[in-house]
Design an enzyme around this catalytic site. Structure first.
Site, mmCIF file in Angstrom:
data_model
loop_
_atom_site.group_PDB
_atom_site.id
_atom_site.type_symbol
_atom_site.label_atom_id
_atom_site.label_comp_id
_atom_site.label_asym_id
_atom_site.label_seq_id
_atom_site.Cartn_x
_atom_site.Cartn_y
_atom_site.Cartn_z
ATOM 1 N N HIS A 1 7.347 28.372 -0.170
ATOM 2 C CA HIS A 1 8.797 27.956 -0.536
ATOM 3 C C HIS A 1 8.891 27.491 -1.856
ATOM 4 O O HIS A 1 7.760 26.854 -2.320
ATOM 5 C CB HIS A 1 9.630 27.180 0.346
ATOM 6 N N CYS B 1 2.755 22.548 2.941
ATOM 7 C CA CYS B 1 3.445 23.955 2.751
ATOM 8 C C CYS B 1 2.794 24.460 1.570
ATOM 9 O O CYS B 1 2.111 23.585 0.821
ATOM 10 C CB CYS B 1 4.822 23.877 2.599
#
Length: 273
Positions: A228, A243
């Site tokens: 992301h 992440c």
């Protein structure tokens, strides 16, 4: 077994927000410590109060290099050419076609400075710090990112996440369909998990329920870990909570290339500095 279960549970807590029907998502918030605290480097241009607010969200920002404290530049004045040898001096010399002796010279400084200016690295003092080193790695990888063969070459669309070089690209049928881009993976103790996964959820404007943090162009691939975008500088801080962070521009491009069910293959280990 018990220790492994504890580690998995901890990772879920720090990199997950519960969704009502689709499963967990993740958040990438940098812990307060940072790599330059280990190397003794500081931000090359200290942030002035109110200055960040004057930059519109969509405007391109320079990447902030980290330098010795004595080399930090205040205000907008033109910085002097650094006489100090940076930790990525040899890599920069090799890429720029300079004599690879690991010692800063006036010629080296001018060449590195031009490279920094071309890649929006500020202040452009010619000091080969970690941001300059990361940019050199990115440019060297552009020609053949999978030269070492770490990422499986299959007929499936595959997002290749190289933690060693902090790079990611997309390939299919032996062809690179998205050139390498810089990533920011998990911080120490919160490392991005390695292995082969599939994208199970995509959410263009995801907000973490746990941390109330924006995760634009989120593509989840393993128990809450996602590809992301982030609004801050991709080179700032020690890393995410697991992440794979991307610049907003790169996150949008990755979103347009990948689909639900595509493979995400992660290998390597993030450098400590």
């Amino acid at each position: 077994m018990r220790e492994g279960m504890k580690r998995t549970f901890s990772a879920l807590l720090v990199c997950a927000s519960l969704l009502a029907a689709a499963g967990p998502s993740a958040v990438a918030v940098a812990p307060p410590s940072a790599p330059w605290q280990v190397t003794g480097l500081v931000p090359g241009r200290p942030q002035e109060p109110g200055r960040a607010a004057a930059v519109s969200p969509g405007a391109p920002r320079p990447h902030l290099e980290y330098v010795p404290r004595s080399g930090a530049v205040r205000g907008l004045r033109e910085p002097a050419c650094s006489r100090t040898t940076g930790p990525y001096q040899r890599q920069a010399e090799r890429y720029l076609g300079r004599e690879v002796d690991g010692r800063q010279s006036q010629g080296d400084c001018r060449a590195i400075r031009r490279f920094q200016q071309a890649h929006r690295i500020a202040p452009a003092t010619g000091f080969a710090g970690p941001v300059t080193g990361a940019t050199v790695r990115l440019m060297r990888a552009r020609k053949d990112p999978n030269r070492a063969g770490h990422c499986p070459d299959t007929a499936e669309r595959t997002a290749c996440v190289d933690l060693d070089r902090q790079l990611m690209w997309v390939q299919q049928d032996g062809r690179v369909i998205l050139d390498p881009v810089t990533i920011r993976s998990g911080a120490p103790t919160m490392e991005t998990r390695t292995g082969a996964y599939r994208i199970y959820l995509r959410h263009r404007r995801h907000i973490s329920n746990l941390y109330h943090t924006a995760m634009p162009y989120a593509q989840f691939f393993d128990r809450g870990e996602a590809l992301h975008g982030v609004y801050e500088d991709i080179y700032s801080g020690p890393g995410s909570h697991g992440c794979v962070n991307l610049t907003m521009t790169d996150a949008r491009r990755v979103w347009e290339v990948l689909r639900k069910g595509d493979v995400v293959y992660v290998w390597g280990r993030k450098p400590s500095v």
